[in-house]
Write an enzyme that holds these catalytic residues in place. Structure first.
Site, short mmCIF file in Angstrom:
data_model
loop_
_atom_site.label_atom_id
_atom_site.label_comp_id
_atom_site.label_asym_id
_atom_site.label_seq_id
_atom_site.Cartn_x
_atom_site.Cartn_y
_atom_site.Cartn_z
N GLU A 1 2.03 1.85 -3.42
CA GLU A 1 0.94 2.38 -4.24
C GLU A 1 0.90 3.90 -4.16
O GLU A 1 0.75 4.60 -5.18
CB GLU A 1 -0.39 1.79 -3.77
CG GLU A 1 -1.61 2.33 -4.50
CD GLU A 1 -2.79 2.55 -3.60
OE1 GLU A 1 -3.34 3.66 -3.61
OE2 GLU A 1 -3.17 1.61 -2.87
N HIS A 2 1.06 4.45 -2.97
CA HIS A 2 1.13 5.90 -2.81
C HIS A 2 2.32 6.49 -3.56
O HIS A 2 2.21 7.50 -4.25
CB HIS A 2 1.27 6.25 -1.32
CG HIS A 2 -0.01 6.27 -0.57
ND1 HIS A 2 -0.53 7.40 0.02
CD2 HIS A 2 -0.90 5.28 -0.29
CE1 HIS A 2 -1.66 7.13 0.62
NE2 HIS A 2 -1.91 5.83 0.46
N GLU B 1 -3.69 8.18 7.24
CA GLU B 1 -4.75 7.34 6.67
C GLU B 1 -5.09 6.20 7.62
O GLU B 1 -6.27 5.85 7.81
CB GLU B 1 -4.31 6.82 5.32
CG GLU B 1 -5.37 6.05 4.56
CD GLU B 1 -4.91 5.63 3.17
OE1 GLU B 1 -5.63 4.82 2.55
OE2 GLU B 1 -3.85 6.08 2.72
N HIS C 1 0.83 -1.21 0.00
CA HIS C 1 0.00 0.00 0.00
C HIS C 1 0.86 1.26 0.00
O HIS C 1 0.54 2.25 -0.68
CB HIS C 1 -0.92 -0.03 1.22
CG HIS C 1 -1.74 1.21 1.39
ND1 HIS C 1 -1.64 2.01 2.49
CD2 HIS C 1 -2.68 1.78 0.59
CE1 HIS C 1 -2.47 3.03 2.37
NE2 HIS C 1 -3.12 2.91 1.24
#
Length: 464
Positions: A83-84, A160, A80
């Site tokens: 992904e950022h 997040e 993840h």
């Protein structure tokens, strides 16, 4: 500040990996009237083209066969995190250029991470597809990362985490149930990661993961929209064919597997912010990839019977026939590379004991495991599932998601297209067998979400 599309990206992943309260159409439910075309480049990139000529737009969606379940132990959240970072630019296209270009041409983009895959997509006017391919192919190998943009992005991910998990009791309960359900398999790690491990992720971790997994022979490119395969193939070859394969990537992912469940487990989460208590039960069940013939469609039908709509068995037993709950549902997430979950969720009415709710759940399951379902109920839910699959063809992005999610989880195009036929073939006896075999409490984790009144009372005392 984190761009809004980054928040949406993880939200999409969460929809794929957590229970939303009712059975949804699995990723393999699509049955397009137009046969998708598929071809594979010499470097291993699989390409699927799904024609849809109703509007002059096209969706490019690239799926990498790597998700949080493929992370190195101790590096949770790395898929993840990367992904950022994939939006931080290349030497050819500096940070922000890709996203700004999509906005200027009236398109939209997003990205998502799940247990089994990571994906990136753009939906743009048809004539902009070559430009999107050039951008996406460039960042498959050209990503540039520097500490000055990696470390702030790690803080974004941590924020997040705070928003999506730490400050959300329901999400935290899901996290704890999954950790208890999977004793050995990495599905027990949350997609976003464990906070103490996210805090240690750095540039070297991200680059090593990128170089290890981001390659054409570990990706599926789905193009859906106002295109034909004969026109798409030359473009794909122009922009993607020169990218070298990564020979170190194995043809099949090997992961630790779960032992046979031996005992039911329970998890209780107490939080002062809880306004609605809930009971949730997850069963470890086969996915569409790991199930024996007929088992996965039977689980789809079973979930629909038990937990979708006001006619579902759980809803009738807990909400209509007895005033025990304000809502009740069930779901089965069949699209998964390894064994997955069958989920039940109930929100009790105030004052109702969890034991009474569980007794009612167990009675519904026991009846289904003992008595074949009524013919009219079976036909009703099969019709519902197939109808949903047909209606969903109206959204090209949904089609691209379904094909990409299924293909990166071990299924084939034929598996996707034949799903309605397999649903039609499900018998009452198969549903009964599925309930008896897989909804065994030894295979389950039951989670309880309760309000922490002690902490709440102490806060009130301090205010006064």
């Amino acid at each position: 500040m984190m761009p809004s599309h980054r928040f949406a990206a993880f939200a999409f992943a969460a929809l794929l990996s957590t229970f939303a309260g009712a059975a949804g159409v699995s990723a393999q439910t699509s049955a397009s009237t137009t046969q998708p075309a598929s071809f594979t480049l010499d470097n291993g990139l699989q390409v699927v083209v799904i024609p849809d000529h109703r509007t002059p737009v096209v969706t490019q969606m690239i799926w990498y066969k790597v998700g949080s379940a493929d992370e190195t132990p101790g590096k949770s959240g790395l898929a993840h995190f990367l992904e950022h970072l994939m939006f931080k630019g290349t030497e050819k296209h500096p940070a922000g250029e890709f996203s700004q270009t999509v906005l200027k041409i009236g398109g939209n983009e997003n990205a998502f991470t799940s247990y089994d895959y990571t994906g990136y997509f753009q939906r743009v006017p048809r004539d902009q597809l070559p430009r999107m391919m050039e951008f996406e192919a460039d960042r498959m190998t050209g990503l540039i990362l520097k500490d000055e943009n990696v470390l702030p992005e790690r803080d974004v991910v941590l924020e997040e985490f705070n928003m999506r998990v730490a400050n959300n009791p329901d999400a935290r309960l899901t996290e704890q149930i999954m950790a208890a359900l999977y004793l050995n398999h990495p599905y027990g790690r949350p997609v976003i990661g464990w906070r103490q491990e996210i805090e240690k992720l750095d540039r070297e971790d991200a680059l090593a993961f990128y170089k290890r997994f981001y390659a054409p022979n570990n990706a599926t490119l789905v193009i859906a929209g106002d295109v034909e395969a004969k026109d798409v193939r030359p473009l794909v070859e122009k922009y993607y064919a020169a990218i070298p394969a990564q020979p170190a990537i194995p043809a099949k992912r090997i992961r630790p597997q779960e032992p046979t469940p031996a005992a039911p487990r329970t998890v209780t989460l107490s939080d002062p912010r809880v306004e609605q208590t809930s009971v949730r039960r997850y069963y470890l069940v086969p996915s569409s990839t790991t199930a024996a013939s007929g088992e996965s469609p039977a689980l789809d039908v079973l979930a629909q019977l038990m937990g979708t709509g006001s006619n579902s068995y759980l809803y009738r037993a807990l909400v209509i026939d007895r005033p025990l709950a304000v809502s009740a549902g069930a779901g089965y997430q069949g699209t998964s590379l390894d064994p997955t979950q069958f989920q039940i969720s109930v929100s009790p009415k105030p004052g109702v004991e969890f034991a009474d709710v569980e007794k009612a759940i167990d009675e519904v399951i026991a009846d289904l495991a003992t008595n074949p379902v009524r013919a009219e109920d079976l036909e009703r839910v099969k019709t519902q599932l197939i109808a949903e699959a047909v209606y969903a063809q109206d959204n090209q992005a949904t089609m691209a998601r379904w094909y990409g999610g299924a293909l990166t989880s071990g299924l084939s195009i034929e598996d996707i297209r034949s799903w309605p036929d397999r649903i039609r073939a499900v018998t009452a006896e198969q549903v009964r067998e599925a309930a008896a075999k897989w909804l065994d409490k030894k295979r389950s984790v039951t989670g309880y979400l309760i309000k922490d009144t002690t902490t709440a009372s102490k806060r009130e005392e301090k205010r006064s």
